[in-house]
Write a protein that holds these residues in place. Sequence first.
Motif, PDB file in Angstrom:
ATOM      1  N   ARG A 140      -7.485   1.162  -2.637  1.00 60.27           N
ATOM      2  CA  ARG A 140      -8.603   0.249  -2.877  1.00 60.27           C
ATOM      3  C   ARG A 140      -8.757   0.089  -4.380  1.00 60.27           C
ATOM      4  O   ARG A 140      -8.293   0.918  -5.150  1.00 60.27           O
ATOM      5  CB  ARG A 140      -9.890   0.756  -2.248  1.00 60.27           C
ATOM      6  N   HIS A 141      -9.371  -0.994  -4.784  1.00 59.07           N
ATOM      7  CA  HIS A 141      -9.610  -1.179  -6.214  1.00 59.07           C
ATOM      8  C   HIS A 141     -11.037  -0.796  -6.530  1.00 59.07           C
ATOM      9  O   HIS A 141     -11.952  -0.966  -5.727  1.00 59.07           O
ATOM     10  CB  HIS A 141      -9.280  -2.599  -6.669  1.00 59.07           C
ATOM     11  N   GLN A 142     -11.199  -0.216  -7.692  1.00 62.51           N
ATOM     12  CA  GLN A 142     -12.526   0.139  -8.194  1.00 62.51           C
ATOM     13  C   GLN A 142     -12.431   0.057  -9.707  1.00 62.51           C
ATOM     14  O   GLN A 142     -11.581   0.717 -10.310  1.00 62.51           O
ATOM     15  CB  GLN A 142     -12.911   1.541  -7.734  1.00 62.51           C
TER      16      GLN A 142
ATOM     17  N   TYR B 158     -11.221  -2.399 -11.179  1.00 63.95           N
ATOM     18  CA  TYR B 158      -9.931  -3.086 -11.322  1.00 63.95           C
ATOM     19  C   TYR B 158      -8.722  -2.160 -11.254  1.00 63.95           C
ATOM     20  O   TYR B 158      -7.598  -2.606 -11.272  1.00 63.95           O
ATOM     21  CB  TYR B 158      -9.878  -3.953 -12.588  1.00 63.95           C
TER      22      TYR B 158
ATOM     23  N   ASP C 256     -12.993  -3.653  -0.875  1.00 65.92           N
ATOM     24  CA  ASP C 256     -12.111  -3.187  -1.955  1.00 65.92           C
ATOM     25  C   ASP C 256     -10.733  -2.796  -1.440  1.00 65.92           C
ATOM     26  O   ASP C 256      -9.756  -2.827  -2.191  1.00 65.92           O
ATOM     27  CB  ASP C 256     -12.708  -1.977  -2.671  1.00 65.92           C
TER      28      ASP C 256
ATOM     29  N   SER D  33      -6.865  -9.860  -3.823  1.00 68.40           N
ATOM     30  CA  SER D  33      -7.999  -9.025  -3.460  1.00 68.40           C
ATOM     31  C   SER D  33      -8.922  -9.816  -2.543  1.00 68.40           C
ATOM     32  O   SER D  33      -9.260 -10.965  -2.826  1.00 68.40           O
ATOM     33  CB  SER D  33      -8.751  -8.611  -4.729  1.00 68.40           C
TER      34      SER D  33
ATOM     35  N   ASN E  78     -12.137  -9.339  -1.911  1.00 69.82           N
ATOM     36  CA  ASN E  78     -13.470  -9.593  -2.469  1.00 69.82           C
ATOM     37  C   ASN E  78     -13.433 -10.133  -3.892  1.00 69.82           C
ATOM     38  O   ASN E  78     -14.480 -10.350  -4.484  1.00 69.82           O
ATOM     39  CB  ASN E  78     -14.377  -8.363  -2.366  1.00 69.82           C
TER      40      ASN E  78
END
Length: 149
Positions: free
Chosen positions: A70-72, A74, A90, A109, A111
């Motif tokens: 997942r991205h967090q 970026y 994410d 992505s 979102n």
Amino acid sequence: MVILPLYRQLTLNYPTYYIGQTNSLGYIQPVNSSSDTLTKNNATWNFVPGLANANCVSCESKTNSGYYLRHQGYRVQLNQNDNTDLFKADATFCPKLGLADTTALSFASFNDPTHYLRNRNYELRIEPQAGDIGYKNDASFQIAAPWIQ
């Protein structure tokens, strides 16, 4: 949730590098037939229907069930699904024809759909789509049979 076959994703611009994780951070890293089992497992993913949208995908770790890329901020990382809407969004990526080559795939992505999964300095990130060939290559991946079943 139906689990799709295991896959490995190799980068278009580094053909011996695969999406993997080290210390819960996403990287592209070299993997080959003589790599140890842990390295091969860390570069093998269950592609499941997207946690936020079944028309997209989420990448579940082969070695840690219930953990997803997942991205967090970026940066792509491997985290346990906390079942929140934010986590699900994410961890969801929508496959598109490869930005650099239509035989590859690029992953937008869910979102932040103008941002694509890409490698920069071997780190996996999501970044805004750019038109230069370097970005396009960094954001294009070939899907291959898994290292480990």
